[in-house]
Write an enzyme that holds these catalytic residues in place. Sequence first.
Site, PDB file in Angstrom:
ATOM      1  N   VAL A  79       0.977  -1.127   0.042  1.00 42.16           N
ATOM      2  CA  VAL A  79      -0.120   0.070   0.083  1.00 42.16           C
ATOM      3  C   VAL A  79       0.887   1.260   0.047  1.00 42.16           C
ATOM      4  O   VAL A  79       1.805   1.360   0.924  1.00 42.16           O
ATOM      5  CB  VAL A  79      -0.870  -0.191   1.191  1.00 42.16           C
ATOM      6  CG1 VAL A  79      -1.815   1.140   1.209  1.00 42.16           C
ATOM      7  CG2 VAL A  79      -1.780  -1.369   1.283  1.00 42.16           C
ATOM      8  N   CYS A  80       0.855   2.261  -1.000  1.00 38.50           N
ATOM      9  CA  CYS A  80       1.595   3.249  -1.078  1.00 38.50           C
ATOM     10  C   CYS A  80       1.597   4.139   0.034  1.00 38.50           C
ATOM     11  O   CYS A  80       0.512   4.645   0.700  1.00 38.50           O
ATOM     12  CB  CYS A  80       1.269   4.380  -2.324  1.00 38.50           C
ATOM     13  SG  CYS A  80       1.928   5.949  -2.031  1.00 38.50           S
ATOM     14  N   ILE A  81       2.673   4.295   0.831  1.00 40.49           N
ATOM     15  CA  ILE A  81       2.602   4.753   2.349  1.00 40.49           C
ATOM     16  C   ILE A  81       2.144   6.355   2.144  1.00 40.49           C
ATOM     17  O   ILE A  81       1.455   6.694   3.107  1.00 40.49           O
ATOM     18  CB  ILE A  81       4.082   4.686   2.888  1.00 40.49           C
ATOM     19  CG1 ILE A  81       3.904   5.356   4.343  1.00 40.49           C
ATOM     20  CG2 ILE A  81       5.203   5.508   1.995  1.00 40.49           C
ATOM     21  CD1 ILE A  81       5.154   4.934   5.100  1.00 40.49           C
ATOM     22  N   ALA A  84      -1.648   6.398   1.691  1.00 38.73           N
ATOM     23  CA  ALA A  84      -2.147   5.673   2.639  1.00 38.73           C
ATOM     24  C   ALA A  84      -2.420   6.684   4.011  1.00 38.73           C
ATOM     25  O   ALA A  84      -3.450   6.937   4.563  1.00 38.73           O
ATOM     26  CB  ALA A  84      -1.389   4.711   3.201  1.00 38.73           C
TER      27      ALA A  84
END
Lengths: 135, 126, 89
Positions: A79-81, A84
């Site tokens: 999940v793209c930090i 997110a």
Amino acid sequence: MLFTLVIHAAPHSLLGSTAYNAYQFAQCLLQEGHRIHRLFFYGEGVHNLNAQAITPQGEFDLPAAWQALIEQYQLDSVVCIAAALRRGVLDDNEQKRHQTPQRALANNLLTGSELSGLGQLIDATAHSDRTITFA
Amino acid sequence: METQTHIAQYDLLFIFSHSPYGSSLGREGLEAALAAGAFDQNMAIIFMGEGLWQLKSQQDTVDAQRKNHQKMTSALPMFGIDALYAQASGLDERQLDLSDFYLAAKPVSDETIGELIRQAKQVLSF
Amino acid sequence: MTLHIVSQNNPFVLKNCLAVAGPNDALVFINDGVYALATHAALVKRPLTYALAHDITTRGLTLNHLIEPLSYSQFVALSCQYNPVQSWY
């Protein structure tokens, strides 16, 4: 064949959600013996792995289904930090890092996925036969 | 319009087809492209449809309290990303021309865009 | 050859997709994209045009006699057969 799926779509969003299409596509390709190099959840797609999204009884629970699929096939799910954090999907580290006495935060990233950077997306495109965006 | 004899082949082709401030797609696409540049990918970006507005100069976001897309996009050359294409038919539709842009982009026909996509190894669309 | 996935019924998006797609590229309509097929008669006659069966039936459409309805399994097969894959939305 080795696939990377990029998921921009959220389960419940303004535009018609292809998040369900992405899930069914992923499930089908795995059943057919193809492999997934990486699932990359980006933009609104981060909501797919929000543990705090409660699905009404009797409805298909997409976050739970993703989590089960990721576990069953031991998928690399990123999940793209940045995406997110903006949208309130945090892992244990980020929850601790950003929590303040004034602001209680939840550690709400479903287990089995990890927060990481966009380098993981670029790396995935370079190492997959196919990259498919669901938005 | 270019006379097309040779179509470049890219490992990673970005297609930007959304406006800069109407959704998060403009910004998130750009961040992905900058990451690809940082990883030295053989890459290009095609701006088409509403995505052409991303290149419109004189974006001033102070009053709107938004992050300035023009400033962020201006970093592309510093990341070694200089293969930028603009959909010629989309320019005409929006009464834009290259002098409205703050970065140099090469105008290409829809046919050429189709060929650039076919020749690319992977496509990311934002 | 490219596989084009259309997931919205947006005339501007559709126009760009059709302008860019070559005669040997395949088009797959999914999600709200299948509505575009219900309203563009010329489109359904295009060779190599497909629509996801689940998404047709979900919306109460009957395109079956006009267009090749795709199972997910066939969708996966197309995405193996064509490269790259471009999503229009």
